[in-house]
Design a protein around this motif. Sequence first.
Motif, short mmCIF file in Angstrom:
data_model
loop_
_atom_site.label_atom_id
_atom_site.label_comp_id
_atom_site.label_asym_id
_atom_site.label_seq_id
_atom_site.Cartn_x
_atom_site.Cartn_y
_atom_site.Cartn_z
N MET A 122 64.12 76.63 40.92
CA MET A 122 65.11 77.71 40.64
C MET A 122 65.16 78.83 41.54
SD MET A 122 66.65 78.29 37.38
CE MET A 122 65.49 77.42 36.26
N THR A 132 60.54 80.20 30.93
CA THR A 132 61.13 79.27 31.95
C THR A 132 59.93 78.00 32.02
OG1 THR A 132 60.14 80.12 33.90
CG2 THR A 132 62.45 80.35 33.22
N PRO A 154 60.70 75.62 36.13
CA PRO A 154 61.47 76.22 37.10
C PRO A 154 62.04 75.34 38.12
CG PRO A 154 58.85 76.26 37.50
CD PRO A 154 59.17 75.37 36.16
N LEU A 181 64.58 83.57 37.87
CA LEU A 181 62.95 83.80 37.41
C LEU A 181 62.35 85.31 37.04
CD1 LEU A 181 61.54 80.91 39.76
CD2 LEU A 181 61.96 80.81 37.28
#
Length: 115
Positions: free
Chosen positions: A46, A24, A27, A51
């Motif tokens: 996010m 990622t 994020p 995540l």
Amino acid sequence: LAQDGLPPPPPISPVRAAAFGMATGRPVVSVYNCDAPAEKTTTLPMPPALLSPLRPDLVRYIHTNVSKNKRQPISVGAKVGYETAAESWGTGRAVARVPRAPGGGTHRSGQGAFG
């Protein structure tokens, strides 16, 4: 048990961790306007669920069970094995008078069907 109620993931090797890890770079999630899809309104962080790293054991479990939806239905029926047009050869051929599978050129032809 972990905070979400699931058991902790099994340990995996660093090679597999690199293969299954999520990359990622940003994020955050962009939020767009519903009326004008090209117009970005804001960005939000996010969600933590996106995540977290993928668990290979859960991926394998889900993939195995979802792929079972494509199986053909099969079952044992009362007429299985009796759906052939077998007839007895009669007498004079030096074989038993059981019905025999018709046809030629296959291993099944001439075999006793219901005896």
